[in-house]
Design an enzyme around this catalytic site. Structure first.
Site, PDB file in Angstrom:
ATOM      1  N   PHE A  33      10.441   4.175   7.986  1.00 30.25           N
ATOM      2  CA  PHE A  33      11.298   3.185   8.467  1.00 30.25           C
ATOM      3  C   PHE A  33      10.217   1.798   8.620  1.00 30.25           C
ATOM      4  CE2 PHE A  33      12.868   6.907  10.584  1.00 30.25           C
ATOM      5  CZ  PHE A  33      14.057   6.628  10.400  1.00 30.25           C
ATOM      6  N   ASP A  84       4.147  16.307   9.428  1.00 30.70           N
ATOM      7  CA  ASP A  84       4.514  15.589   8.168  1.00 30.70           C
ATOM      8  C   ASP A  84       3.396  15.470   7.177  1.00 30.70           C
ATOM      9  OD1 ASP A  84       5.820  14.738   5.922  1.00 30.70           O
ATOM     10  OD2 ASP A  84       6.233  12.492   6.936  1.00 30.70           O
ATOM     11  N   ASP A  95       0.161   8.251   9.248  1.00 34.55           N
ATOM     12  CA  ASP A  95       1.760   8.133   9.417  1.00 34.55           C
ATOM     13  C   ASP A  95       2.106   8.918  10.377  1.00 34.55           C
ATOM     14  OD1 ASP A  95       4.460   8.124   9.300  1.00 34.55           O
ATOM     15  OD2 ASP A  95       4.670   8.071   7.060  1.00 34.55           O
ATOM     16  N   LEU A 111       0.833  -1.216   0.179  1.00 35.51           N
ATOM     17  CA  LEU A 111       0.008   0.028  -0.118  1.00 35.51           C
ATOM     18  C   LEU A 111       0.854   1.135   0.170  1.00 35.51           C
ATOM     19  CD1 LEU A 111      -2.598  -0.995   2.589  1.00 35.51           C
ATOM     20  CD2 LEU A 111      -2.581  -1.155   0.046  1.00 35.51           C
ATOM     21  N   GLY A 112       2.140   1.223   0.353  1.00 40.26           N
ATOM     22  CA  GLY A 112       2.941   2.371   0.659  1.00 40.26           C
ATOM     23  C   GLY A 112       4.310   2.091   1.284  1.00 40.26           C
ATOM     24  N   GLY A 172       6.790   3.840   4.179  1.00 40.67           N
ATOM     25  CA  GLY A 172       7.019   4.897   5.496  1.00 40.67           C
ATOM     26  C   GLY A 172       8.678   5.025   5.473  1.00 40.67           C
ATOM     27  N   THR A 189       8.769  17.134   5.086  1.00 41.30           N
ATOM     28  CA  THR A 189       8.920  17.051   3.498  1.00 41.30           C
ATOM     29  C   THR A 189       9.453  18.351   2.997  1.00 41.30           C
ATOM     30  OG1 THR A 189       7.708  14.895   3.426  1.00 41.30           O
ATOM     31  CG2 THR A 189       8.064  16.177   1.312  1.00 41.30           C
ATOM     32  N   LYS A 204       1.682  -2.450   8.896  1.00 43.35           N
ATOM     33  CA  LYS A 204       2.964  -1.698   8.669  1.00 43.35           C
ATOM     34  C   LYS A 204       4.129  -2.817   9.334  1.00 43.35           C
ATOM     35  CE  LYS A 204       5.375   2.702   9.515  1.00 43.35           C
ATOM     36  NZ  LYS A 204       5.014   4.217  10.059  1.00 43.35           N
ATOM     37  N   VAL A 264       4.262  -0.779   4.233  1.00 44.39           N
ATOM     38  CA  VAL A 264       2.667  -1.148   4.588  1.00 44.39           C
ATOM     39  C   VAL A 264       2.138  -1.993   3.491  1.00 44.39           C
ATOM     40  CG1 VAL A 264       0.482  -0.009   5.026  1.00 44.39           C
ATOM     41  CG2 VAL A 264       2.649   1.107   5.717  1.00 44.39           C
ATOM     42  N   ASN A 310       0.496  11.291   2.757  1.00 45.68           N
ATOM     43  CA  ASN A 310       0.292  10.502   4.305  1.00 45.68           C
ATOM     44  C   ASN A 310      -1.226  10.858   4.489  1.00 45.68           C
ATOM     45  OD1 ASN A 310       2.725   9.804   4.859  1.00 45.68           O
ATOM     46  ND2 ASN A 310       3.295  11.733   5.802  1.00 45.68           N
ATOM     47  N   LYS A 316       1.023  15.712   4.216  1.00 43.74           N
ATOM     48  CA  LYS A 316       1.327  15.708   2.491  1.00 43.74           C
ATOM     49  C   LYS A 316       0.273  15.013   2.189  1.00 43.74           C
ATOM     50  CE  LYS A 316       5.128  12.532   2.980  1.00 43.74           C
ATOM     51  NZ  LYS A 316       6.476  12.285   2.650  1.00 43.74           N
TER      52      LYS A 316
END
Length: 374
Positions: free
Chosen positions: A127, A239, A257, A122-123, A125, A276, A145, A130, A244, A241
């Site tokens: 660290f 963060d 996130d 799904l994405g 991060g 970011t 995650k 996901v 996220n 954006k």
């Protein structure tokens, strides 16, 4: 086409109904203070800077490389715009059943990676990676995650991880993703989170954007409400954006996130540079102390990007972007309405104390004008 759309919507609704099992009278404390016991490893490692353009970064901590999951027969991996070193997500060779602190949705005392089918990625991060996962016994679908313990130690972010778990488990808001529980094994720690079927707002924006004022104002209102809720609890996200923000049904969006989130008492100002590049506020770039107004600035950048499909200070180089942010070089294309411009200017005030409050954002004329169409 209508029949296909109806079938797709029906499948999405089925997944949502599966997810609703989580809140069917079985809610209980998830992580809380017990999160501090998840990762009992020594501190150490090196520090560095992430250089990936749209990835979150901090000059005080390095960002690990990320990987793709294995293919699963029940779901195909999706494409992602960030790349990294390929690594298999399989159970550790020596794999004991780890404990879960009161998992609210399964009613059992322990979980392991063997209990899940691993689906599409799904994405990524800072660290962790996901994935969409399915609990084999119940069919429950959620997001997982996965983070390498060795990476958390190497980059000295154990404290950051514990804080992420504690913060997310303490938040309950319709526009914030839920954390259901966690478990760990010899090599990794895993967070089980709410799964939103429509994925990242960023990907939708790039595929279908820019958004019109009705859609954009709805998303901005929801983010303002979520951030207002967090700030009232003295939590700064740091963060915000499109990457996220996740999308659910009915144009509901949810901030996710919380890796850089921090609990900061009223009147206490922070110094850590994180976030970011395109979304950093002037006080962050110039290494000045800051407070929760950095989230208000980020909301202004988000508002602009939703309407224009690019951040307001975007340049080919990091230094050029920083220069435009610090100098307040804000330019609008002719396509942006005057009301939207007014809100963005009030969010992107150079001095933090001059920025519009989140309560006033929700009452701004640009929001109220379109609210009846949501």
């Amino acid at each position: 086409m209508d029949a296909q759309k109806a079938r797709r919507d029906s499948l999405l609704q089925r997944n949502m109904l599966l997810s609703m099992r989580l809140d069917n009278g079985q809610s209980s404390q998830v992580a809380g203070s017990g999160a501090k016991k998840v990762l009992n490893v020594a501190r150490g490692g090196a520090n560095g800077v992430s250089k990936t353009w749209r990835m979150s970064h901090s000059p005080q901590r390095a960002v690990s490389k990320l990987s793709s999951p294995p293919k699963a027969s029940w779901n195909k991996p999706s494409a992602t715009r960030k790349t990294g070193t390929e690594r298999s997500l399989k159970p550790s060779p020596i794999h004991s059943k780890p404990s879960v602190k009161q998992p609210p949705f399964l009613g059992i005392k322990s979980l392991s990676l063997d209990d899940f089918d691993i689906g599409k990625k799904l994405g990524k991060g800072k660290f962790g990676r996901v994935y969409c996962v399915k609990h084999k016994k119940t069919g429950f679908i959620c997001a997982m995650k996965a983070m390498e313990k060795s990476e958390l130690v190497q980059y000295n972010v154990q404290k950051q991880f514990r804080r992420e778990v504690e913060i997310q488990s303490s938040l309950s808001h319709p526009n914030l993703t839920k954390l259901y529980g966690f478990f760990h094994d010899d090599k990794r720690v895993y967070l089980l989170m709410e799964y939103l079927v429509n994925g990242e707002l960023y990907k939708v924006l790039k595929a279908r954007g820019p958004f019109n004022d009705i859609v954009a104002s709805h998303y901005v209102y929801q983010m303002a409400d979520a951030l207002d809720f967090m700030h009232q609890k003295n939590i700064i996200h740091r963060d915000v954006k499109p990457e996220n923000i996740l999308m659910g049904f009915g144009n509901v969006v949810k901030l996710t996130d919380f890796g850089w989130s921090i609990i900061s008492a009223r009147g206490v100002r922070r110094k850590t540079l994180c976030g970011t590049i395109d979304y950093l506020s002037p006080e962050l770039i110039t290494s000045r102390e800051y407070d929760d107004k950095v989230d208000v600035w980020a909301l202004g950048v988000l508002t602009y990007e939703l309407i224009v499909n690019s951040p307001p200070f975007e340049e080919d180089s990091k230094d050029s972007t920083y220069k435009r942010i610090v100098s307040g070089d804000l330019k609008f294309p002719d396509t942006i309405s005057s009301d939207a411009q007014d809100l963005i200017r009030k969010l992107l005030r150079h001095k933090a104390k001059d920025r519009i409050s989140l309560q006033d954002v929700k009452r701004h004329p640009w929001i109220l004008k379109h609210k009846s169409f949501w």
